[in-house]
Design a protein around this motif. Structure first.
Motif, PDB file in Angstrom:
ATOM      1  N   LYS A  85      -7.634  91.431  16.278  1.00 37.87           N
ATOM      2  CA  LYS A  85      -7.388  92.655  17.008  1.00 37.87           C
ATOM      3  C   LYS A  85      -6.113  92.951  16.598  1.00 37.87           C
ATOM      4  O   LYS A  85      -6.025  94.457  16.728  1.00 37.87           O
ATOM      5  CB  LYS A  85      -7.317  92.427  18.319  1.00 37.87           C
ATOM      6  N   ILE A  86      -5.245  92.355  15.914  1.00 45.24           N
ATOM      7  CA  ILE A  86      -3.759  92.799  15.579  1.00 45.24           C
ATOM      8  C   ILE A  86      -4.178  93.101  14.053  1.00 45.24           C
ATOM      9  O   ILE A  86      -4.284  92.477  13.152  1.00 45.24           O
ATOM     10  CB  ILE A  86      -2.822  91.491  15.653  1.00 45.24           C
ATOM     11  N   LYS A  87      -3.688  94.328  13.750  1.00 42.48           N
ATOM     12  CA  LYS A  87      -3.854  95.106  12.563  1.00 42.48           C
ATOM     13  C   LYS A  87      -2.935  95.204  11.622  1.00 42.48           C
ATOM     14  O   LYS A  87      -3.015  95.462  10.407  1.00 42.48           O
ATOM     15  CB  LYS A  87      -4.581  96.608  12.693  1.00 42.48           C
ATOM     16  N   SER A  88      -1.538  95.071  12.212  1.00 39.42           N
ATOM     17  CA  SER A  88      -0.461  95.398  11.691  1.00 39.42           C
ATOM     18  C   SER A  88       0.833  94.492  12.168  1.00 39.42           C
ATOM     19  O   SER A  88       0.502  94.154  13.419  1.00 39.42           O
ATOM     20  CB  SER A  88       0.002  96.977  11.367  1.00 39.42           C
ATOM     21  N   VAL A  89       1.876  94.367  11.579  1.00 41.71           N
ATOM     22  CA  VAL A  89       3.096  93.783  12.061  1.00 41.71           C
ATOM     23  C   VAL A  89       3.690  94.557  13.218  1.00 41.71           C
ATOM     24  O   VAL A  89       4.098  94.208  14.099  1.00 41.71           O
ATOM     25  CB  VAL A  89       4.210  93.437  10.975  1.00 41.71           C
ATOM     26  N   PHE A  90       3.385  95.850  13.172  1.00 43.17           N
ATOM     27  CA  PHE A  90       3.701  96.911  14.259  1.00 43.17           C
ATOM     28  C   PHE A  90       3.046  96.380  15.549  1.00 43.17           C
ATOM     29  O   PHE A  90       3.370  96.463  16.784  1.00 43.17           O
ATOM     30  CB  PHE A  90       3.550  98.352  13.888  1.00 43.17           C
ATOM     31  N   ASP A  91       1.625  96.312  15.541  1.00 40.67           N
ATOM     32  CA  ASP A  91       0.888  95.768  16.562  1.00 40.67           C
ATOM     33  C   ASP A  91       1.527  94.396  16.953  1.00 40.67           C
ATOM     34  O   ASP A  91       1.501  94.121  18.370  1.00 40.67           O
ATOM     35  CB  ASP A  91      -0.590  95.822  16.327  1.00 40.67           C
ATOM     36  N   TRP A  92       1.773  93.473  16.202  1.00 37.53           N
ATOM     37  CA  TRP A  92       2.376  91.986  16.741  1.00 37.53           C
ATOM     38  C   TRP A  92       3.502  92.158  17.565  1.00 37.53           C
ATOM     39  O   TRP A  92       3.748  91.470  18.271  1.00 37.53           O
ATOM     40  CB  TRP A  92       2.309  91.421  15.261  1.00 37.53           C
ATOM     41  N   GLU A  93       4.176  93.121  17.036  1.00 30.53           N
ATOM     42  CA  GLU A  93       5.591  93.300  17.791  1.00 30.53           C
ATOM     43  C   GLU A  93       5.447  93.738  19.129  1.00 30.53           C
ATOM     44  O   GLU A  93       6.271  93.443  20.217  1.00 30.53           O
ATOM     45  CB  GLU A  93       6.799  94.131  17.190  1.00 30.53           C
ATOM     46  N   GLU A  94       4.300  94.540  19.412  1.00 34.13           N
ATOM     47  CA  GLU A  94       3.946  94.853  20.924  1.00 34.13           C
ATOM     48  C   GLU A  94       3.758  93.545  21.911  1.00 34.13           C
ATOM     49  O   GLU A  94       3.618  93.999  22.945  1.00 34.13           O
ATOM     50  CB  GLU A  94       2.921  95.857  20.758  1.00 34.13           C
ATOM     51  N   TYR A  95       3.307  92.410  21.372  1.00 30.11           N
ATOM     52  CA  TYR A  95       2.733  91.410  22.165  1.00 30.11           C
ATOM     53  C   TYR A  95       3.931  90.719  22.838  1.00 30.11           C
ATOM     54  O   TYR A  95       4.994  90.573  22.142  1.00 30.11           O
ATOM     55  CB  TYR A  95       1.954  90.626  21.293  1.00 30.11           C
ATOM     56  N   PRO A  96       3.780  90.048  23.941  1.00 28.26           N
ATOM     57  CA  PRO A  96       4.849  89.470  24.574  1.00 28.26           C
ATOM     58  C   PRO A  96       5.237  87.976  23.754  1.00 28.26           C
ATOM     59  O   PRO A  96       4.304  87.618  23.169  1.00 28.26           O
ATOM     60  CB  PRO A  96       4.271  89.155  26.025  1.00 28.26           C
ATOM     61  N   LEU A  97       6.550  87.809  24.025  1.00 30.43           N
ATOM     62  CA  LEU A  97       6.920  86.452  23.375  1.00 30.43           C
ATOM     63  C   LEU A  97       6.012  85.205  23.329  1.00 30.43           C
ATOM     64  O   LEU A  97       5.946  84.535  22.485  1.00 30.43           O
ATOM     65  CB  LEU A  97       8.314  86.197  23.524  1.00 30.43           C
ATOM     66  N   ASP A  98       5.792  85.038  24.885  1.00 33.89           N
ATOM     67  CA  ASP A  98       4.933  83.729  25.034  1.00 33.89           C
ATOM     68  C   ASP A  98       3.723  83.950  24.108  1.00 33.89           C
ATOM     69  O   ASP A  98       3.142  82.756  23.893  1.00 33.89           O
ATOM     70  CB  ASP A  98       4.684  83.610  26.468  1.00 33.89           C
ATOM     71  N   PHE A  99       3.008  84.971  23.938  1.00 35.20           N
ATOM     72  CA  PHE A  99       1.888  84.892  23.300  1.00 35.20           C
ATOM     73  C   PHE A  99       2.176  84.446  21.964  1.00 35.20           C
ATOM     74  O   PHE A  99       1.332  83.877  21.097  1.00 35.20           O
ATOM     75  CB  PHE A  99       1.227  86.492  23.327  1.00 35.20           C
ATOM     76  N   LYS A 100       3.087  85.246  21.111  1.00 31.06           N
ATOM     77  CA  LYS A 100       3.338  85.130  19.887  1.00 31.06           C
ATOM     78  C   LYS A 100       3.843  83.416  19.512  1.00 31.06           C
ATOM     79  O   LYS A 100       3.534  82.936  18.704  1.00 31.06           O
ATOM     80  CB  LYS A 100       4.713  86.020  19.547  1.00 31.06           C
ATOM     81  N   GLU A 101       4.657  83.033  20.362  1.00 33.63           N
ATOM     82  CA  GLU A 101       5.050  81.702  20.485  1.00 33.63           C
ATOM     83  C   GLU A 101       3.639  80.675  20.045  1.00 33.63           C
ATOM     84  O   GLU A 101       3.807  79.563  19.701  1.00 33.63           O
ATOM     85  CB  GLU A 101       5.861  81.080  21.494  1.00 33.63           C
ATOM     86  N   LYS A 102       2.532  81.155  20.775  1.00 35.45           N
ATOM     87  CA  LYS A 102       1.348  80.194  20.520  1.00 35.45           C
ATOM     88  C   LYS A 102       0.954  80.098  19.154  1.00 35.45           C
ATOM     89  O   LYS A 102       0.180  79.295  18.688  1.00 35.45           O
ATOM     90  CB  LYS A 102       0.328  80.551  21.441  1.00 35.45           C
ATOM     91  N   TRP A 103       1.243  81.208  18.192  1.00 37.61           N
ATOM     92  CA  TRP A 103       0.742  81.125  17.002  1.00 37.61           C
ATOM     93  C   TRP A 103       1.477  81.252  15.881  1.00 37.61           C
ATOM     94  O   TRP A 103       1.307  81.447  14.577  1.00 37.61           O
ATOM     95  CB  TRP A 103       0.140  82.647  16.856  1.00 37.61           C
TER      96      TRP A 103
END
Length: 736
Positions: A85-103
């Protein structure tokens, strides 16, 4: 049982103690290791197996963290749905930190595999993929979806990684079979390296501009579009561009509102890297600086375009001074020689890694690679990506679950057998699906003077038996260095002679003297034909080669009948070395020589040394009809139309009777260069065909009785003065 020769694993090429010590401290550096003559493609400081692929020695990394898929073979790993669902690094930056840490670990692991490569078990064998190959298999979308793992492609990418690692190399010249996946693999590599390199340019060329554009729009762009967001840099312009794919920050539009409010602009980092294509031409990309140039269909550049001229130009785009800063990924099947194949053949031959200049580079700068068709033929690759060479005892499963009950070698042989009555179709099949480089560069047959079916039957037969045919390379020399004494033959890998028969001792050096002149003692067994040259060197260093062939007759002696036993095609540093080589061969075999006398220095050399008796006179004229020079030296001219026709007819007759498949089996001429020269022989342009000239003269020398002029007998009535009379009646009358 088929035995592959594409690659081999070198045992103890580097001493195990050295390997272990260097591995312990991870001191192996990526690149060319001069001390051990290996190209290290490992990026973790270790080496394991050393492959030799087409004479290039490549050190792989030591097996580490070998992954085992559920089915014990390569499997594509599904991209997690939440990340899709994430199309670009800009979309990625919008996600919460705990979500990003999982990946984070997942993403970091993919970057490691991209950089260092990937180990997995394939049929219980630890198998290494380069980072480029991993990116192709896991993250590149091609026309059928995800690519299959193939062992042939694994070796291709290992060789390519070595070309990238070796600072002496400009890249690869890949001679391939049809539908081997080169266009997709090179497109995947272009996107892979372009998305991790800043301030760089990447180019694409093909046999025509529309072909290059199609490769760009249908392969490069879709692969880039389907990359996961964490591999995809910021892109400028359209999502699916037609001419240029630009990885850079789009220009920001200054509005009146932004200026009035003094709104600060967000600073973004872009790669400033582009991928584009050019129309085909000798000067394409002239003056550009490229990090990678993909040369697709380079064996199909037809006039007026010339791949050799283009490479001479684009080669300079990949270097700064003496430093190579970019690489070329060149690959193609070959057209017939006059439709672009001839230039590509020269480029391929000039890329032989065993032939280097003082700077360590091949003549072209590229490294040649040929993967035979049996390694990469659709329908004959099993579910593990391994080629099915031989017909299996039980059917094996293909990648899509289909059964394979026939080996690719048997399939190929069946196809060849069915096309033998259509030589042009057979040659096209050979070029499209070659098992040898000679197949790949097989020419069209429509202009051939001789029976190409028989010639190519013999060539293919010789190729199949190349490991068992007793062709010996060597040189002749005077025993104990005593000139005009006894000649001996010495096997030597750098020798200029190829021989298949050596006479028994009692027939060697057999000669006799008459009036102080030496004559051959084995004239009844065979003879030589020679196409000599007079000048030691030429300005362009491309002068025609001296050529010598030995042929036996039908004889009761201990010798094979009607057999070409010697081939010499070379141009030593001086003409005198060539003359001495020819003289020693004649003396060793005790046979005469029929040489062209339009370049008479060889014949003068024979006469000066006392061997005029070895030089045959032209067989088509009686002695009293020879010119003064012909009586002095012997030999035969090449200018007469009658001689040209007789010479060609002699070769044609020999091919029909003794070459290729016969009732008793195959012929026994094992000199491939001679056969190939016969296949290309042009009676109207004989200067390029040294081997055909000398072999034809050998045939004429052994069959000189066919050319001996016959005096015509004319019977005329002779009047002896005797009259006949009619005695009837009283008076006799003369009968008129």
């Amino acid at each position: 049982m088929y035995e592959q020769t594409l690659y081999k694993v070198l045992k103890d090429h580097v001493k195990p103690k050295v390997v272990n010590r260097m591995n312990r401290y991870k001191k192996w550096e990526y690149g060319y290791n001069k001390e051990h003559d290996i190209v290290v493609i490992s990026k973790d400081g270790t080496i394991g197996e050393i492959y030799e692929i087409q004479n290039l020695k490549i050190a792989l990394p030591k097996a580490n963290n070998v992954h085992k898929f559920e089915n014990n073979k390569w499997e594509y790993t599904e991209y997690p749905k939440v990340l899709k669902k994430i199309k670009s690094v800009f979309d990625w930056e919008e996600y919460p930190l705990d979500f990003k840490e999982k990946w984070y670990d997942y993403i970091d692991n993919e970057f490691v595999r991209r950089e260092e490569g990937f180990w997995f078990y394939n049929k219980d064998v630890a198998t290494y993929l380069t980072g480029t190959h991993y990116m192709y298999l896991q993250w590149s979308k091609i026309d059928v979806g995800q690519p299959d793992f193939r062992e042939a492609n694994r070796l291709f990418f290992i060789f390519w990684e070595a070309c990238k690692a070796d600072p002496r190399s400009y890249g690869m010249c890949y001679l391939k079979n049809r539908r081997s996946g080169f266009s997709f693999m090179s497109s995947a590599e272009t996107v892979n390296v372009a998305t991790i390199t800043s301030d760089a340019r990447y180019g694409i060329l093909s046999k025509s501009g529309p072909d290059a554009k199609k490769m760009f729009t249908d392969k490069v762009v879709p692969i880039s579009v389907n990359y996961p967001f964490f591999f995809k840099p910021i892109q400028d312009g359209m999502d699916r561009p037609k001419t240029e794919l630009a990885y850079r920050v789009p220009a920001t539009k200054y509005t009146r509102k932004k200026l009035e409010t003094n709104e600060s602009l967000r600073e973004l980092d872009g790669l400033d890297t582009t991928i584009d294509w050019k129309n085909t031409g000798d000067n394409s990309y002239d003056g550009e600086k490229l990090r990678l140039l993909v040369h697709d269909e380079s064996g199909k550049w037809e006039r007026p375009n010339n791949i050799l001229n283009n490479w001479r130009v684009t080669k300079t785009c990949l270097r700064l001074g003496s430093r190579i800063i970019g690489k070329c990924m060149m690959g193609s099947t070959s057209n017939s020689l006059d439709k672009g194949g001839g230039n590509f053949k020269k480029l391929y031959n000039d890329s032989d890694v065993t032939q280097r200049n003082a700077n360590g580079q091949t003549r072209s700068g590229l490294y040649s690679l040929f993967i035979p068709m049996e390694w990469n033929y659709e329908g004959y690759i099993d579910s593990y990506g391994l080629p099915v060479f031989d017909t299996p005892k039980k059917p094996v499963q293909g990648p899509q679950g289909e059964e394979i009950d026939l080996g690719v070698i048997e399939y190929w042989d069946n196809e060849v057998e069915g096309l033998k009555q259509d030589q042009d179709a057979l040659n096209e099949f050979y070029r499209q699906f070659p098992r040898t480089t000679k197949h790949a560069f097989r020419d069209e047959s429509k202009e051939s003077l001789f029976n190409l079916t028989k010639i190519y039957e013999q060539i293919d037969f010789n190729e199949d038996l190349k490991n068992s045919i007793s062709v010996t390379k060597g040189s002749f020399q005077w025993e104990n260095g005593q000139q005009d004494g006894k000649v001996i033959f010495v096997p030597n890998s750098s020798g200029r002679f190829l021989v298949t028969w050596v006479p028994p001792l009692h027939l060697q050096n057999k000669k006799y003297q008459k009036n102080g002149i030496n004559y051959p003692g084995n004239e009844h067994i065979g003879a030589f034909g020679c196409d000599p040259y007079d000048i030691s060197g030429t300005v362009d260093k491309r002068g025609s080669k001296g050529s010598l062939h030995g042929l036996t007759k039908f004889s009761m002696e201990d010798a094979p009948a009607n057999h070409f036993f010697l081939e010499y095609i070379a141009r030593p540093q001086t003409a005198e070395i060539f003359f001495e080589d020819v003289l020693m061969a004649c003396i060793f075999y005790g046979m005469p020589i029929l040489a062209e006398n339009n370049k008479p220095r060889l014949l003068y050399y024979f006469k000066k040394r006392g061997y005029r008796g070895f030089s045959m006179n032209r067989p088509d004229r009686r002695y009293n009809k020879l010119s003064i020079t012909e009586k002095e030296l012997g030999g035969i001219p090449n200018s007469s139309e009658d001689i040209k026709q007789a010479h060609a007819a002699a070769i044609e007759s020999y091919i029909e009777n003794y070459v290729g498949l016969k009732d008793s089996g195959y012929g026994d001429i094992y000199f491939q260069r001679t056969l190939e020269d016969w296949a290309k022989f042009n009676i109207n342009n004989r200067t390029k065909h040294d081997a055909s000239i000398s072999s034809g003269l050998a045939l004429m020398a052994c069959n000189k009785h066919r050319y001996t002029p016959v005096n015509k007998r004319e019977l005329k009535p002779v009047d002896l003065g005797i009259k006949k009379y009619n005695n009837k009646g009283a008076l006799s009358k003369i009968i008129n």
